[in-house]
Each structure stands twice: as C-alpha cells, then as structure tokens.
Design an enzyme around this catalytic site. Structure first.
Site, short mmCIF file in Angstrom:
data_model
loop_
_atom_site.label_atom_id
_atom_site.label_comp_id
_atom_site.label_asym_id
_atom_site.label_seq_id
_atom_site.Cartn_x
_atom_site.Cartn_y
_atom_site.Cartn_z
N LYS A 65 112.14 -33.00 132.09
CA LYS A 65 113.28 -33.89 131.87
C LYS A 65 114.62 -33.28 132.26
CE LYS A 65 111.49 -37.65 129.85
NZ LYS A 65 111.78 -39.03 130.28
N SER A 322 103.57 -31.72 132.18
CA SER A 322 104.96 -32.17 132.11
C SER A 322 105.78 -31.56 130.98
CB SER A 322 104.99 -33.70 131.98
OG SER A 322 104.22 -34.12 130.88
#
Length: 339
Positions: A65, A322
C-alpha cells in the site's frame, strides 16, 4: 446486487492508467519505497516446483500500500502540507499513509472500521496519526465528510488512477525480475493492486496471464468477473473471512474498468487454504504473512490455478505476497497447527 446507475456514469468517465503512468510513479516513489525481492517457495508436496513470491510484506510498512499512497501524496504535497491528509482503511493503507505523513511532516487523520485488527490500529497510532474508529459501513462516508469539513487531501485506498499507477510498480518490478513469467497471481479486493499490476504486465508481455485470487467468503470480484458487471456484496458477508484486508464489498469503479480489460481470471480459496498458505510461507519461505497476503500462494499450493496456453516458455508462476501485518496471536495459532 447489480451495479448502480451512479457507478455506471462514473465508469463512462474512467481513463485507464498506462505503462507511462506506472513508470512515472516508479521514479516518483523510488526514494522511500523498497524494490522488494522475489523469494522462491517450494511446493509442500512437490519440492522441485517453486513459486516466485514477490515479497511486498517486506516494505517498511509491511505491505504494498505504500506505493499507491506515496504516488498520490507526492503529486499534491503542497496542498497536503497546508491542509493535512485523510484516508480510510482497515489497516495496511492506513499504516502506509500514517508512515508517509510522519516522514513528510504532514497531519494525518485515518478513519478505521471498528472491525479492524487491534495491532493495525495501534501501529497507525504509534506513527502519530489521528485515528477515528467508526462502524464498518460508515468508513468511506466519514472520510468524505472530513474532506468536506476540513479541506483535507483525500488519499483513497484503491479507487483512484494515482493509486492504481503506484500499485502498478509491483508489476513493473516483477516483469524486470522475471521477464518470462507465465502467470502472475494477485490478491484482489478493491482492485487497485491487480489493476496496476495487470496494466504493467500486459503492456510488457501480453502473453503473461494475470489472475486475481480472493477468499470464497468475500468473492464479489469473482462474481463480477463471471457475470461481466460490477457486483456489490453486503459487508456482513465479506467480513466473515479471516483475510481482513480483502473484505471490501465491491471492486472500485476505476479498478473494475482495468480488470475487465486486462485480467484473465479471478479464482477463490477457502479459509483453510489461506491459513495453510500462511503457515507454509512462514516456515518454508521465511516470510511473515497476514491472511490477505497469503491468498495468491494458497491458490498455487492447492492446484487451483487454471491451466492455459500462453506464448511464454518455462511455465514460471509468480505470486504477490501483499502484506505481513499479522496479529501475533493468529500467527502463533497457525504455526502450531498440523501441516
């Protein structure tokens, strides 16, 4: 639940992100964002087979992110310094925005749902951001209210071309590190990550498949892909999954347009498969991974990736790991389970 008329109107105005946008983002974020390594993970039953894991869990904020958040903030930095920033997130985007605000000396207000894991909330507060806890259904609404009330710069979690371009730098790096990769597996929720990755991958090698992976208990993207229309699931359904970073009830408007254009398939995994992948990644891959970060690996481990004819040789498969912001209690429980 079918796509709304408002979303249809927004989609008509959507401009797709380009490879040039992603390359510009890569240059823009290079001073603070790590170029993450690719770790080879052996299959638990067939050790000669390996998965190439793009270890975004090793970013300074433990997740990909940081890329999209920085690409967005960097383009409005003067306004952000004057007015501050606001973001809504269950954890990883929140932590990325808070970390950037700390590094760039910005005021940050983060709206987090009451179902967010406590370690993620504490990590955001530790970075100096102001945290406002709201019911899950009001997370997005409250962020927009704060923008209207105070003039904050909004840093959305996924539904923005700048976010998509920033996340696309993951795909750019994968193609530089594995230029002949056959298939790239990507976790999918709001769709910002897979949108950017698919854009970069298809621009650099159209023969490489890009496949989204999400939990069976939050499979709005898989249903959308099958039906060819953007579907919304109720939050009480998506919040059943242990993968708290993948509970978004619908793909974003901008990501949906990219998914339709570039993504080859969307598949799902069970809760048990997600936890098994977490354990294998930790023990065999030496990567601490949260449930959301393990879904792509879970699909490969359990032979759920569809076969397909491609233009590439070698059959190399990559998966994006991720994030690694896992509750220590959950990780301990998973590691103690039988293999």
């Amino acid at each position: 639940m079918s796509i709304s008329e408002a979303a249809t109107s927004e989609a008509a105005e959507t401009t797709l992100v380009t490879l040039s946008d992603i390359e510009a983002a890569a240059e823009r974020i290079s001073d603070l964002v790590l170029r993450t390594p690719i770790i080879q993970l052996p299959h638990p039953q067939r050790p000669d087979e390996v998965l190439h894991c793009k270890a975004e869990s090793l970013q300074p904020t433990s997740a990909f992110k940081l890329r999209g958040a920085y690409n967005t903030i960097a383009q409005v930095l003067d306004h952000a310094r004057e007015h501050g920033i606001v973001a809504q997130s269950s954890g990883n985007h929140a932590r990325a925005v808070a970390w950037l605000a700390h590094r760039l000396n910005l005021r940050a207000v983060i709206v987090m749902p009451d179902a967010a894991p406590l370690p993620k909330i504490e990590a955001v507060r530790a970075l100096g951001a102001e945290v406002e806890i709201v019911p899950s259904a009001l997370r997005d609404v409250r962020a927009h209210e704060l923008v209207a009330q105070h003039g904050y710069v909004h840093v959305p979690p996924y539904d923005d071309p700048r976010i998509i371009a920033g996340q696309g730098t993951v795909g750019l790096e994968i193609m530089q590190q594995l230029p002949h990769v056959d298939t790239v597996l990507v976790p999918i929720s709001g769709g910002g990550l897979i949108s950017g990755i698919a854009t970069a991958v298809k621009a650099l090698n159209p023969g490489t498949r890009v496949i989204g992976v999400e939990p069976e208990l939050a499979a709005d993207a898989a249903q959308s892909f099958r039906e060819g229309r953007r579907i919304t699931w109720e939050q009480e359904l998506t919040y059943r999954t242990v993968a708290d970073g993948l509970r978004t009830p619908a793909l974003g408007v901008h990501p949906w347009e990219h998914v339709k254009r570039y993504v080859d398939d969307v598949i799902t995994v069970t809760e048990e498969q997600i936890l098994a992948a977490m354990r294998h990644l930790t023990l065999a891959g030496r990567l601490v991974v949260e449930p959301s970060g393990a879904v792509a690996t879970a699909a490969w481990m359990h032979d759920l990736v569809p076969s397909g004819n491609t233009q590439n040789d070698g059959g190399t498969t990559a998966a994006v790991v991720s994030g690694g912001s896992v509750d220590p209690a959950l990780l301990a429980k998973v590691l103690q389970q039988a293999g």
